[in-house]
Design an enzyme around this catalytic site. Structure first.
Site, PDB file in Angstrom:
ATOM      1  CG  HIS A  25      -0.450  -0.025   2.517  1.00  0.00           C
ATOM      2  ND1 HIS A  25       0.359   0.976   2.969  1.00  0.00           N
ATOM      3  CD2 HIS A  25      -0.575  -0.902   3.551  1.00  0.00           C
ATOM      4  CE1 HIS A  25       0.695   0.734   4.226  1.00  0.00           C
ATOM      5  NE2 HIS A  25       0.141  -0.415   4.592  1.00  0.00           N
ATOM      6  CG  HIS A  85       4.037  -1.528   2.438  1.00  0.00           C
ATOM      7  ND1 HIS A  85       2.816  -2.063   2.177  1.00  0.00           N
ATOM      8  CD2 HIS A  85       4.331  -1.862   3.722  1.00  0.00           C
ATOM      9  CE1 HIS A  85       2.370  -2.710   3.251  1.00  0.00           C
ATOM     10  NE2 HIS A  85       3.277  -2.586   4.205  1.00  0.00           N
ATOM     11  CB  CYS A  89       0.115  -7.752  20.756  1.00  0.00           C
ATOM     12  SG  CYS A  89      -0.774  -7.202  19.278  1.00  0.00           S
ATOM     13  CB  CYS A  92       2.977  -6.264  17.998  1.00  0.00           C
ATOM     14  SG  CYS A  92       1.885  -4.856  18.031  1.00  0.00           S
ATOM     15  CB  CYS A 123      -1.872  -4.154  21.462  1.00  0.00           C
ATOM     16  SG  CYS A 123      -0.873  -3.537  20.091  1.00  0.00           S
ATOM     17  CG  HIS A 171      -2.477  -4.490  16.317  1.00  0.00           C
ATOM     18  ND1 HIS A 171      -1.131  -4.466  16.618  1.00  0.00           N
ATOM     19  CD2 HIS A 171      -2.568  -4.800  15.001  1.00  0.00           C
ATOM     20  CE1 HIS A 171      -0.440  -4.767  15.527  1.00  0.00           C
ATOM     21  NE2 HIS A 171      -1.284  -4.964  14.540  1.00  0.00           N
ATOM     22  CE  LYS A 192       1.154   2.495  10.451  1.00  0.00           C
ATOM     23  NZ  LYS A 192       1.588   1.250  11.053  1.00  0.00           N
ATOM     24  CE  LYS A 222      -5.261  -7.642   4.538  1.00  0.00           C
ATOM     25  NZ  LYS A 222      -4.715  -8.944   4.851  1.00  0.00           N
TER      26      LYS A 222
HETATM   27  N1  MSP Z   1       8.350  -6.749   8.749  1.00  0.00           N
HETATM   28  C1  MSP Z   1       8.446  -5.622   9.571  1.00  0.00           C
HETATM   29  C2  MSP Z   1       9.749  -4.889   9.351  1.00  0.00           C
HETATM   30  C3  MSP Z   1      10.979  -5.703   9.535  1.00  0.00           C
HETATM   31  S1  MSP Z   1      12.410  -4.798   9.161  1.00  0.00           S
HETATM   32  C4  MSP Z   1      13.662  -5.718   9.697  1.00  0.00           C
HETATM   33  C5  MSP Z   1       7.301  -4.672   9.293  1.00  0.00           C
HETATM   34  N2  MSP Z   1       6.692  -4.799   8.123  1.00  0.00           N
HETATM   35  S2  MSP Z   1       5.464  -3.892   7.603  1.00  0.00           S
HETATM   36  O1  MSP Z   1       5.014  -4.514   6.389  1.00  0.00           O
HETATM   37  O2  MSP Z   1       4.514  -3.695   8.625  1.00  0.00           O
HETATM   38  O3  MSP Z   1       6.094  -2.534   7.202  1.00  0.00           O
HETATM   39  C6  MSP Z   1       6.238  -1.464   8.102  1.00  0.00           C
HETATM   40  C7  MSP Z   1       6.819  -0.291   7.341  1.00  0.00           C
HETATM   41  O4  MSP Z   1       5.980   0.029   6.208  1.00  0.00           O
HETATM   42  C8  MSP Z   1       6.909   1.019   8.095  1.00  0.00           C
HETATM   43  O5  MSP Z   1       8.024   1.084   8.939  1.00  0.00           O
HETATM   44  C9  MSP Z   1       6.993   1.979   6.946  1.00  0.00           C
HETATM   45  O6  MSP Z   1       8.237   1.897   6.345  1.00  0.00           O
HETATM   46  C10 MSP Z   1       5.954   1.421   6.010  1.00  0.00           C
HETATM   47  N3  MSP Z   1       4.617   1.900   6.335  1.00  0.00           N
HETATM   48  C11 MSP Z   1       3.532   1.130   6.576  1.00  0.00           C
HETATM   49  N4  MSP Z   1       2.466   1.947   6.796  1.00  0.00           N
HETATM   50  C12 MSP Z   1       2.820   3.239   6.713  1.00  0.00           C
HETATM   51  C13 MSP Z   1       2.136   4.464   6.785  1.00  0.00           C
HETATM   52  N5  MSP Z   1       0.847   4.564   6.993  1.00  0.00           N
HETATM   53  N6  MSP Z   1       2.863   5.587   6.586  1.00  0.00           N
HETATM   54  C14 MSP Z   1       4.194   5.548   6.317  1.00  0.00           C
HETATM   55  N7  MSP Z   1       4.859   4.400   6.240  1.00  0.00           N
HETATM   56  C15 MSP Z   1       4.214   3.235   6.481  1.00  0.00           C
HETATM   57  O7  MSP Z   1       7.012  -3.834  10.135  1.00  0.00           O
END
Ligand code: MSP
Length: 637
Positions: free
Chosen positions: A20, A23, A130, A133, A147, A150, A299, A302
């Site tokens: 999304h 990412h 959790c 997390c 949490c 969540h 924020k 999903k």
């Molecule tokens: N798998 C772990 C990270 C492991 S790194 C060794 C994880 N994955 S995640 O799919 O949840 O990705 C989190 C990351 O996605 C955030 O740190 C950020 O880089 C990005 N984002 C996810 N949602 C976001 C927003 N709403 N806004 C900005 N960035 C966001 O955590």
């Protein structure tokens, strides 16, 4: 600076969801920085890593829900991430997957090493877990017993596990953060970490019993357990480089910088440096932390049901316009709000208007006055101060990950160039005057430099600008200053421009969406479902267009790509009429174009409108055209 290298990572994304906007944001930031550093240092000195995080409860549960084996599921979703980054034009050096054999072996080696040195012990632990997390929370961390991320009640779990002695390294970490003031940046996140470190650090539970979770990397010294997913995931940053013996590890690890959002600050700022310390590896250089994209104050995620798909936006508005919005709109470190209206507003104002018009204006004048070729003209120097200032500001801003400021500096140069033209009014002057030539040459030269400066930020646009300026070879392994100054990117003594195409189409915003929080107001007076009102008809922007060129779309039998001229702009339109009208029959034809159709991408080409044709019952198709020739751009009423 001879040996300087640059290593930049993004988080590896969980495969429990498809990509999304959040990412895409982090990965686009990293791509922009990687391109910037490649331009500065040369591509072989830069390493940009991204990938997917594929073990753990979350993924196992998502796979079960999808009715697939965890591995098949991870393969599929990881493939979607890879394809998305490719379509967005992102350029990682490696896409790592935590289910690769190499990564699994590295994690086991790392675990064995710190187990042997005594930093792992076996014990019992009960805590609030959790599942979202995938970690235990202390009483203090919970908010109203839930949490904080969540908003769900954790499950109390008591079990035997392996623990990593983090507490032992707490004072080392505090000293390291104080000794390296920009280890974690911006400062607000450093302060958050230091304040967390005021309380004693608990040891970290780094295993999960196999009886509860199978989907993980087996602990090398006890096959009854798999590795905690965060412990596995963080190691990706070194396994990707071939730790411990790898040549890439030796070259790039000393220049490591991580890029994350604030949601995963703790594992990166606390667990990871301590894990590195315990394994005798130097800590990374910097942890760069950005804020959240929010939609209507929440924020995007999903689980909250608010998701924006990056490919939809890039498809509708162009990937550079999407990229520009993300880079420009968010101040690094702070949260920002996403809305499509704001994206369109930036696209129209900054891209179509400021930059796009400047570019078309200058190139059209050179075409009109000098048949496209201006040679032996010195740069009048009228914009050299503004260019120098932009280069300096971009360099300083990028050191701090201040992408928005760096773009602001380029847009100051765009404004300065527009002002220079308005002051000198070359369109009112005699084309034969030396001064007119110098003014236009100076403007074109500044556009060339602007294009080089834009390369990391808007790569497609920069390439088109350079091509329009008659330059085909993109600079790669040269310093930024050299790229700007020298003949490497086009001779500074000659400017030969090519066909002028608008860089960005303006998006018409005739029907603003109702403001949030108010009841949806029908946009038009009510009409029976199969009739439309005159107001609805008027929303269609139908125009006469003139086809200037046409070519077959490779890989498709039906599609033809047209360049259609309206009044003072040109559009690319993909039409499914090649069988009836082969490419050579199009040039010079007048057509009827739906000019305010939302752009869409067909076979990788963005189509900015639709050509109208009539079809009889037998399926015969004929093109509609004005009854008599009429100037392109004329409106159909
Ligand atoms: N798998 C772990 C990270 C492991 S790194 C060794 C994880 N994955 S995640 O799919 O949840 O990705 C989190 C990351 O996605 C955030 O740190 C950020 O880089 C990005 N984002 C996810 N949602 C976001 C927003 N709403 N806004 C900005 N960035 C966001 O955590």
């Amino acid at each position: 600076m001879s040996g300087e290298t640059y290593y930049l990572t993004t988080p590896i994304y969980y495969v429990n969801a498809t990509p999304h906007l959040g990412h895409a944001y982090t990965t686009i930031l990293a791509d922009t920085m990687a391109r910037f550093q490649r331009l500065r240092l040369g591509p072989e000195r830069v390493y940009f890593l991204t990938g997917t995080d594929e073990h753990g409860d979350k993924v196992a549960q998502a796979a079960a829900k999808a009715g697939e084996s965890p591995q098949a599921y991870a393969d599929r979703i990881s493939g979607i991430f890879q394809e998305t980054w490719k379509r967005l034009g992102l350029t990682p050096n490696q896409f790592i997957r935590t289910t690769s054999d190499h990564h699994k072996r590295t994690v086991q080696r790392f675990l064995q090493q710190i187990y042997d040195s005594g930093d792992i012990y076996f014990g019992e632990y009960g805590g609030h877990y959790c599942f979202g997390c995938e970690r235990f929370y202390t009483e203090k961390e919970l908010q109203d017993g839930k949490c904080p991320d969540h908003q769900t009640a954790p499950t109390f779990i008591k079990e035997e596990n392996y623990f990593f002695r983090m507490g032992k390294y707490q004072s080392w970490l505090i000293d390291h953060i104080h000794g390296h003031p920009d280890f974690i940046r911006p400062d607000r996140y450093k302060n958050e970490v230091l304040s967390f470190l005021k309380d004693p650090l608990e040891d970290l539970c780094i295993s999960r019993p196999r009886a509860r979770l199978e989907w993980g990397i087996p602990i090398p010294f006890d096959e009854q357990f798999v590795t905690y997913v965060w412990f596995d995931a963080l190691i990706n940053y070194i396994s990707a480089l071939g730790w411990p013996e790898g040549e890439e590890f030796r070259r790039f690890w000393p220049a490591a910088q991580h890029l994350i959002a604030k949601d995963i600050l703790k594992p990166h700022a606390i667990y990871w440096p301590i894990m590195l310390k315990a394994a005798g590896i130097e800590p990374y250089g910097h942890l760069n932390v950005h804020g959240y994209w929010k939609i209507e104050e929440a924020k995007m995620s999903k689980s909250l049901g608010k998701v924006v798909r990056p490919l939809d936006l890039a498809g509708a508005y162009g990937r550079d316009a999407f990229r520009y919005f993300l880079l420009r709109e968010m101040t690094f470190g702070l949260d920002a709000s996403f809305s499509e209206e704001a994206l369109v507003a930036r696209l129209n104002a900054d891209l179509a208007n400021d930059l796009g018009n400047l570019y078309s204006r200058v190139l059209k004048l050179i075409e009109r006055y000098y048949n496209g070729a201006l040679s032996d003209r010195p740069d009048g120097g009228g914009l050299s101060g503004a260019t120098g200032a932009a280069v300096a500001e971009i360099g300083a801003a990028m050191k701090r990950f201040a992408f928005s400021e760096a773009l602001g500096a380029i847009w100051d140069l765009v404004s300065a160039t527009n002002k220079y033209l308005v002051t000198n009014e070359p369109w009112k002057q005699d084309p034969g005057d030396a001064r007119t030539k110098t003014v236009l040459f100076t403007a074109a030269e500044t556009l060339r430099k602007m294009a080089v400066l834009l390369m990391p930020f808007l790569p497609d646009t920069a390439e088109r600008m350079l091509q329009g300026l008659g330059i085909d070879a993109m600079p790669t392994s040269i310093g930024l200053e050299e790229a700007l100054a020298s003949e490497v990117v086009g001779s500074p003594r000659e400017r030969r421009v090519r066909e002028v195409r608008a860089l960005f189409p303006r998006i018409e915003t005739t029907s603003p969406k109702p403001s949030r929080g108010t009841k949806e107001v029908p946009a038009f007076p009510e009409a029976p479902p199969d009739q439309i009102t005159i107001e609805e008809f008027r929303r269609l922007d139908l125009r006469v267009g003139e086809v200037v060129e046409a070519e077959a779309v490779p890989g498709s039998k039906k599609l033809v790509r047209l360049r259609v001229r309206l009044k003072d702009e040109e559009r690319t339109v993909v039409a499914g009429l090649r069988e009836q009208y082969p490419p050579e029959t199009w040039p010079g034809k007048q057509v009827i174009l739906v000019a305010n159709l939302k752009p869409t991408t067909l076979m990788g080409i963005q189509s900015q409108g639709m050509v109208l044709a009539a079809e009889d019952d037998a399926g015969r198709i004929v093109l509609l055209k004005p009854e008599q020739p009429i100037p392109p751009g004329s409106k159909i009423r």
